[in-house]
Every structure is written in C-alpha cells, then in structure tokens.
Design a protein around this motif. Structure first.
Motif, PDB file in Angstrom:
ATOM      1  N   SER A  16       0.823  -1.217   0.000  1.00 43.41           N
ATOM      2  CA  SER A  16       0.000   0.000   0.000  1.00 43.41           C
ATOM      3  C   SER A  16       0.852   1.260   0.000  1.00 43.41           C
ATOM      4  CB  SER A  16      -0.930   0.021   1.218  1.00 43.41           C
ATOM      5  OG  SER A  16      -1.811  -1.061   1.192  1.00 43.41           O
ATOM      6  N   ILE A  17       1.955   1.212   0.765  1.00 47.71           N
ATOM      7  CA  ILE A  17       2.857   2.367   0.796  1.00 47.71           C
ATOM      8  C   ILE A  17       3.481   2.566  -0.585  1.00 47.71           C
ATOM      9  CG2 ILE A  17       5.047   3.252   1.733  1.00 47.71           C
ATOM     10  CD1 ILE A  17       4.269   1.819   4.393  1.00 47.71           C
ATOM     11  N   ARG A  18       3.994   1.455  -1.130  1.00 47.10           N
ATOM     12  CA  ARG A  18       4.659   1.512  -2.432  1.00 47.10           C
ATOM     13  C   ARG A  18       3.722   2.019  -3.532  1.00 47.10           C
ATOM     14  NH1 ARG A  18       9.488  -1.078  -3.408  1.00 47.10           N
ATOM     15  NH2 ARG A  18       9.375  -2.521  -1.676  1.00 47.10           N
ATOM     16  N   ASN A  19       2.443   1.683  -3.422  1.00 46.57           N
ATOM     17  CA  ASN A  19       1.478   2.074  -4.449  1.00 46.57           C
ATOM     18  C   ASN A  19       0.784   3.399  -4.167  1.00 46.57           C
ATOM     19  OD1 ASN A  19       1.329  -0.078  -6.558  1.00 46.57           O
ATOM     20  ND2 ASN A  19       1.116  -1.337  -4.720  1.00 46.57           N
ATOM     21  N   SER A  20       1.117   4.015  -3.036  1.00 43.65           N
ATOM     22  CA  SER A  20       0.444   5.270  -2.697  1.00 43.65           C
ATOM     23  C   SER A  20       0.914   6.400  -3.603  1.00 43.65           C
ATOM     24  CB  SER A  20       0.719   5.633  -1.237  1.00 43.65           C
ATOM     25  OG  SER A  20       2.075   5.982  -1.069  1.00 43.65           O
ATOM     26  N   GLU A  41       1.519   9.321  -2.578  1.00 38.73           N
ATOM     27  CA  GLU A  41       2.554  10.060  -1.849  1.00 38.73           C
ATOM     28  C   GLU A  41       3.942   9.461  -2.074  1.00 38.73           C
ATOM     29  OE1 GLU A  41      -0.338   9.062  -0.601  1.00 38.73           O
ATOM     30  OE2 GLU A  41      -1.343  10.880   0.138  1.00 38.73           O
ATOM     31  N   PHE A  42       4.017   8.125  -2.071  1.00 39.23           N
ATOM     32  CA  PHE A  42       5.318   7.490  -2.284  1.00 39.23           C
ATOM     33  C   PHE A  42       5.767   7.664  -3.728  1.00 39.23           C
ATOM     34  CE2 PHE A  42       8.047   3.844  -3.346  1.00 39.23           C
ATOM     35  CZ  PHE A  42       9.070   4.076  -2.452  1.00 39.23           C
ATOM     36  N   LEU A  81       7.089  11.082  -4.235  1.00 38.53           N
ATOM     37  CA  LEU A  81       8.394  11.238  -3.588  1.00 38.53           C
ATOM     38  C   LEU A  81       9.493  10.642  -4.469  1.00 38.53           C
ATOM     39  CD1 LEU A  81      10.303  11.833  -1.205  1.00 38.53           C
ATOM     40  CD2 LEU A  81       9.576   9.664  -0.186  1.00 38.53           C
ATOM     41  N   LYS A  82       9.225   9.458  -4.986  1.00 36.88           N
ATOM     42  CA  LYS A  82      10.187   8.753  -5.852  1.00 36.88           C
ATOM     43  C   LYS A  82      10.500   9.607  -7.099  1.00 36.88           C
ATOM     44  CE  LYS A  82      10.884   3.940  -7.286  1.00 36.88           C
ATOM     45  NZ  LYS A  82      11.337   4.052  -8.672  1.00 36.88           N
ATOM     46  N   TYR A 133      12.695  12.509  -6.162  1.00 35.04           N
ATOM     47  CA  TYR A 133      14.070  12.065  -5.962  1.00 35.04           C
ATOM     48  C   TYR A 133      14.778  11.906  -7.300  1.00 35.04           C
ATOM     49  CZ  TYR A 133      15.122  10.956  -1.116  1.00 35.04           C
ATOM     50  OH  TYR A 133      15.440  11.046   0.210  1.00 35.04           O
ATOM     51  N   GLU A 134      14.079  11.251  -8.215  1.00 32.95           N
ATOM     52  CA  GLU A 134      14.709  10.981  -9.508  1.00 32.95           C
ATOM     53  C   GLU A 134      15.053  12.272 -10.245  1.00 32.95           C
ATOM     54  OE1 GLU A 134      11.891   8.131 -10.944  1.00 32.95           O
ATOM     55  OE2 GLU A 134      12.832   6.516  -9.761  1.00 32.95           O
ATOM     56  N   ILE A 178      18.216  13.672  -8.503  1.00 29.99           N
ATOM     57  CA  ILE A 178      19.384  12.871  -8.851  1.00 29.99           C
ATOM     58  C   ILE A 178      19.778  13.059 -10.318  1.00 29.99           C
ATOM     59  CG2 ILE A 178      20.207  10.491  -9.119  1.00 29.99           C
ATOM     60  CD1 ILE A 178      18.373   9.872  -6.674  1.00 29.99           C
ATOM     61  N   GLU A 222       8.828  14.633   0.941  1.00 27.19           N
ATOM     62  CA  GLU A 222       9.343  13.849   2.078  1.00 27.19           C
ATOM     63  C   GLU A 222       8.534  14.135   3.334  1.00 27.19           C
ATOM     64  OE1 GLU A 222      13.484  14.863   2.439  1.00 27.19           O
ATOM     65  OE2 GLU A 222      14.107  13.050   1.402  1.00 27.19           O
ATOM     66  N   LEU A 229       5.048  12.421   3.132  1.00 26.12           N
ATOM     67  CA  LEU A 229       5.081  10.984   3.396  1.00 26.12           C
ATOM     68  C   LEU A 229       5.447  10.706   4.854  1.00 26.12           C
ATOM     69  CD1 LEU A 229       4.634   8.242   2.024  1.00 26.12           C
ATOM     70  CD2 LEU A 229       7.093   8.067   1.746  1.00 26.12           C
TER      71      LEU A 229
END
Ligand code: CA
Ligand code: CA
Lengths: 117, 117
Positions: free
Chosen positions: B14-18, B20-21, B24-25, B28-29, B32, B89, B92
């Motif tokens: 659920s976190i991975r599919n949210s 919000e996550f 965030l990802k 980050y990308e 970077i 960040e 989340l």
C-alpha cells in the motif's frame, strides 16, 4: 488496492489478535496481579531506564549503581512471572522488528538507490 | 484473520502504491538526474546530518558551521527540485508517523494499562 490507512489498521488488528501479543498481555496481567512481583518489576524497569538514560547522556555510572542493578536483575531472573514476561516481550519485539523492516522497505530502497548514485 | 506478516506485506504494498510514495520517488529521480542539484542536495544532507550528530553528542556548534548551514539552506530553498523533494518527504513522513501510531497502539495500550496500576 487498499490505502495505507486501511492496511495499517489491518496490521494493527493482526498484531492484537496474534498469539504472541495475547501471551504477552497474559504475562503482564500475571505480573501486575501479584503485588510483590509488580513492585520488583517496577524497580527493574526503573533501574534499567535510569541506566539507559545516563548512558545516552554520556554520564558516568558508578560502582554502587552497577551493584544495585546487578542485584535487581538477579532477583528478576529468579522470578518466574517476570522471566516469562521478559521472554514474551523479546519474542514480540523480534516480530515488531521484522514488521518494521518490511514496512520501511520502500523508503529504504529509495534512499539506497539515491545513495548509490 | 491474516497473520502479522501477511498484513505487514500488504501495508508495504500500500505504501509503495500510494500517490505520496510515487510522487516522492519521482521528486528524488529529478534531483538525482540533475548533477548540480544532486551535488547541492548531498551537501545539504551532509550538513544537516553533521549538525544533528553534534547536537546528539552534546558537542558545541560554532559560528562558522551555523553560517555554512545557513548558506546551504538558502541555496536549497531557491532550488525548486529540492524544495519539491523536501515537501514530498514531509508529506510521506506525516503519513508514516500516523501509520506507526496505528500499528503500535496495541503495545501502547498494554503499557499504559500496566503503568496505570
Ligand atoms: Ca508497573
Ligand atoms: Ca545523494
């Protein structure tokens, strides 16, 4: 796909209904139900927390405190109700650690990816 | 009733599919993917962690370090990619705090009951 909150409440229920949590609760109730044991357990907890606090603050721990802590631990080890409670706490604690590792995996992977750049 | 591990893996998914996550990802990308921004972000993280470490050890933080940290924060605030990442960040992080509060409730209740005796 359930949302995070639904999943979190599911996990909370699973913990509450686990054998490990029920046994821990039972062990607590037995310790609390025995005034003498409860007193010793409170002393044990207070001593441990006091030492931990000093350690975290970088304060010195003197001989008398170490001796006092040693005595309390000795009494606790001879108390079956408390020994049982500590065992149940450790067992649940390992499970909770596992769970934390699982749940924080998405974030951990994200940071590792980032640090690997 | 699912067991604790099943529920934990469900929550992880659920976190991975949210949203919000995922956001965030994505943030980050973007950070970077931009060498200049990534360098500034690394500097920001290192400065923050350095100060935090000193604070935790009770060490003094001198004027030069505060000035250096202030400058990095100023640059970060002007960088849209990093500002966006920090915002994601924080969002989340609030959710994860909520989730922790939910999941640790059974244990918290147990200890409160125990302390209330
Ligand atoms: Ca107590
Ligand atoms: Ca980095």
């Amino acid at each position: 796909m359930p949302n995070m909150y639904d999943s979190a409440y599911e996990l909370e229920k699973s913990i509450r209904n686990s054998m490990e949590f029920k046994e821990l609760k039972e062990s607590y109730e037995k310790v609390i139900g025995n005034p003498e044991t409860n007193k010793l357990f409170t002393e044990f907890r207070d001593t441990q927390m006091g030492l931990q606090e000093k350690q975290m603050k970088g304060e010195d721990i003197d001989e008398a405190e170490i001796e006092e802590a040693r005595k309390v631990v000795e009494q606790v080890q001879q108390n079956e109700l408390i020994s049982n409670l500590i065992e149940k706490e450790q067992r649940l604690s390992l499970l909770i650690n596992d769970i934390n590792r699982i749940v924080t995996k998405p974030l951990e992977e994200l940071y590792n990816f980032e640090n690997g750049q």
